[in-house]
Every structure is written in structure tokens, then in C-alpha cells.
Design a protein around this motif. Structure first.
Motif, mmCIF file in Angstrom:
data_model
loop_
_atom_site.group_PDB
_atom_site.id
_atom_site.type_symbol
_atom_site.label_atom_id
_atom_site.label_comp_id
_atom_site.label_asym_id
_atom_site.label_seq_id
_atom_site.Cartn_x
_atom_site.Cartn_y
_atom_site.Cartn_z
ATOM 1 N N ASN A 130 -5.026 -2.741 0.279
ATOM 2 C CA ASN A 130 -4.540 -3.043 -1.424
ATOM 3 C C ASN A 130 -3.865 -2.635 -1.810
ATOM 4 N N PRO A 131 -2.976 -3.015 -2.579
ATOM 5 C CA PRO A 131 -1.290 -2.625 -3.076
ATOM 6 C C PRO A 131 -1.619 -2.698 -4.213
ATOM 7 N N ALA A 132 -2.780 -1.774 -4.803
ATOM 8 C CA ALA A 132 -2.939 -1.446 -6.385
ATOM 9 C C ALA A 132 -2.861 -0.031 -5.108
ATOM 10 N N ASP A 133 -2.617 0.355 -4.213
ATOM 11 C CA ASP A 133 -4.022 1.874 -4.337
ATOM 12 C C ASP A 133 -2.025 2.149 -2.789
ATOM 13 N N TRP A 134 -1.103 1.669 -3.281
ATOM 14 C CA TRP A 134 0.277 1.847 -2.402
ATOM 15 C C TRP A 134 0.961 3.230 -4.091
ATOM 16 N N PRO A 135 0.811 2.896 -4.922
ATOM 17 C CA PRO A 135 1.036 3.905 -5.689
ATOM 18 C C PRO A 135 0.405 5.215 -6.321
ATOM 19 N N ALA A 136 -0.737 5.124 -6.134
ATOM 20 C CA ALA A 136 -1.599 7.072 -5.486
ATOM 21 C C ALA A 136 -1.059 7.493 -3.914
ATOM 22 N N ALA A 137 -0.833 6.080 -3.053
ATOM 23 C CA ALA A 137 -0.595 7.290 -1.476
ATOM 24 C C ALA A 137 0.606 7.846 -1.846
#
Length: 315
Positions: free
Chosen positions: A203-210
């Protein structure tokens, strides 16, 4: 930073690209043709930024050879203030790539040993201190040693100048590890982002947190035709690129995206709008056979921007 110089430091070398004429046959001789031009992540970005109307100063190690003259001529043609460290007895770095007929990269070899001579001590020279103090933005790429990038980040912080980075490759992005918290933005593809984060979210929305967990406070992750994700302390956005009818060469697309993004961001654009500008700049580049499209301009960017969808706000 309106009207102030963008100080670009990093790769400025010669690109040699062989393009296969037909279907790629691994382990065999493939008919094709060679193309030679000046390149390098920092240099590609510098040329794009100059063509977008910014004052740009380039600092990079260079050899005293014909390849060095190719780089110098390309810098002059793009209107860049070119101030290299020249080592007369050394060869200018080079990048040699094999490209498939459809423009995608097969494999590349980078001979970049000269960049190791851009040591932190160079930043202590008076001319470099003055250049840093006069800059409105610093952009560096991971062709430079890790200790030099860390020293640049510290110098930029002391001068209260934002500094951004270009990852270059999965192997080289590690050189930014010590400097992640100091970067205004780091531009990377999914493979480079995976190296930093140790994971690759579907999910691209999870990249910032990672990436925040890895210590990066703001960055941009390109995902090919599946869109690019940008994030900072205030939120995140996703922009899907428009279809490109004729793919020229993907070389330099990421550098171009960084240029378009930073040009808009420096002018006060929101992160979503800056990402749209970056995607538009990349679209111009992938239609060109050159790593830094000669047609890059504010007018061309405006035309390309009209085809880029609005940013999807992720958070």
C-alpha cells in the motif's frame, strides 16, 4: 529562497548507453547502437533546474581528460555556474548502461572512484563556505562518500539552508543513512526506499511510516507507472503519472522528478502540488532520448502539468 542560487554537489560524469535494437537475448551479442552524453544524478538535476529558470552552481570532481571537457561543455550549454575540482592526472567518472528497446534498463556499470576524493575537507575551503552561505537550497547525490554527505548536511544546517538528496542506487543510498534526519527531502525509487526501510509496503500510503521509522522525516518514493508518494512532517500525497505515448529513455527520469518537485517546493507549493510538478518534469524526460531533456522549461512543464492528475492526499 527566491532568487538565491541552488548549490548542487555530486555526480557529473559521462554516460554511455547502448540501446538494443530488437528483443533482448541474454548471454548473446545484441544488435544496437551507442549514445554518449554528459550525465550524473546531480548534473541531470542541475541542468533541469537551470532550464526551469533557477540560478545553479555545480561542484563536482572531474578528471583532466576529454570526458571532463564533455561535462564542462554541457554545463555551459545549460547555463550552469560550473566550479569543479579538477584532478589533471585522473579520469572523469563514467556510467555505462545497456538499455532495452522499450527504454528500460538491463544492467549498468558505474566507474565512480574519483568521487571518493570529494572529502569533507573540501567543504572547509573558503570558496565552499561562501557558496553554502549564499545558497537558498543545497542538492547532493549519493555518488559522494557518506562522510562528505554528513558534513554537507551539518554545514547546511549551520547555514540554515535546506538540503535535499538523490539516492542514486540501492547500494549508494546507504551513504545518506547518517544524514537522514537533516534532509529536507530524499528522492528515491522503491528499491532504494526498501534498502532504507527494510521493507516494501504494498500500500503506497504505508511508505511514509516505514521511512519515518528509518529516520527520514520527508521524502519522495517513485513507483514507476504506479505513481509517486511524497511525504513530510505535515502529511503525504500520491500522484499517478499520465500515460506516455512514446517512451524515449527512462535514464534521468528520477533526477528530473526531483528537479520539478524542488522547483515548485522552493516557490512555496504544497507537497501535493510539488509532486505534480515533479511527475510532469519526469514525463518530459522519458519522452526524450536525453537524460536531461533540452526542451525542459517552465512553458514545457506547464503543458505537461495539464496532463497530470490532482494529487491524492494520503494523510
Amino acid at each position: 529562497m527566491t532568487g538565491r542560487t541552488i548549490l548542487v554537489m555530486g555526480g557529473a560524469h559521462v554516460d554511455r548507453r547502448g540501446r538494443i535494437a530488437g528483443e533482448t537475448t541474454p548471454g548473446a551479442s545484441n544488435p544496437g547502437a551507442w549514445f554518449v552524453e554528459a550525465g550524473g544524478g546531480a548534473f541531470n538535476a542541475a541542468r533541469n533546474l537551470s532550464r526551469l529558470g533557477h540560478r545553479v552552481r555545480l561542484v563536482s570532481p572531474r578528471g583532466g581528460d576529454a570526458d571532463g571537457e564533455i561535462v564542462a561543455a554541457a554545463a555551459a550549454a545549460a547555463g550552469i555556474e560550473d566550479t569543479p575540482f579538477v584532478f589533471l592526472d585522473r579520469a572523469t567518472p563514467s556510467y555505462t548502461a545497456i538499455i532495452e528497446r522499450d527504454g528500460n534498463l538491463v544492467i549498468a556499470l558505474a566507474d565512480m572512484e574519483l568521487y571518493r576524493l570529494f572529502s569533507p575537507r573540501r567543504l572547509q575551503q573558503r570558496a565552499m563556505r561562501e557558496a553554502m552561505a549564499a545558497a537558498g537550497l543545497v542538492l547532493a547525490d549519493a555518488n559522494l562518500p557518506a562522510e562528505t554527505l554528513a558534513a554537507m548536511a551539518a554545514a547546511a544546517k549551520a547555514a540554515q539552508v535546506p538540503i535535499a538528496g538523490i539516492a542514486i542506487s540501492p547500494a549508494k543510498v546507504e551513504r545518506f543513512r547518517e544524514s537522514l534526519s537533516a534532509l529536507a527531502f530524499l528522492f528515491m525509487n522503491e528499491a532504494e526506499a526498501r534498502t532504507l526501510a527494510g521493507t516494501a509496503p504494498e500500500n503506497p500510503a504505508d511508505w511514509p511510516a516505514a521511512l519515518r521509522a528509518a529516520g527520514l522525516s520527508a521524502g519522495v518514493v517513485t513507483r514507476g507507472g504506479r505513481g509517486a508518494v511524497a511525504f513530510d512532517a505535515r502529511g503525504a500525497a500520491l500522484v499517478t503519472p499520465p500515460a506516455v505515448p512514446a517512451l524515449g529513455d527512462v535514464t534521468g527520469a528520477g533526477d528530473s522528478l526531483a528537479s520539478g518537485f524542488l522547483s515548485a517546493w522552493a516557490g512555496g507549493a504544497t507537497i501535493g502540488e510539488a509532486l505534480r510538478h515533479g511527475v510532469a518534469a519526469a514525463a518530459i524526460t522519458v519522452r526524450s532520448p536525453l537524460a536531461a531533456a533540452e526542451e525542459m522549461s517552465q512553458a514545457a512543464l506547464a503543458d505537461a502539468l495539464s496532463l497530470v492528475p490532482e494529487a491524492e492526499i494520503l494523510s
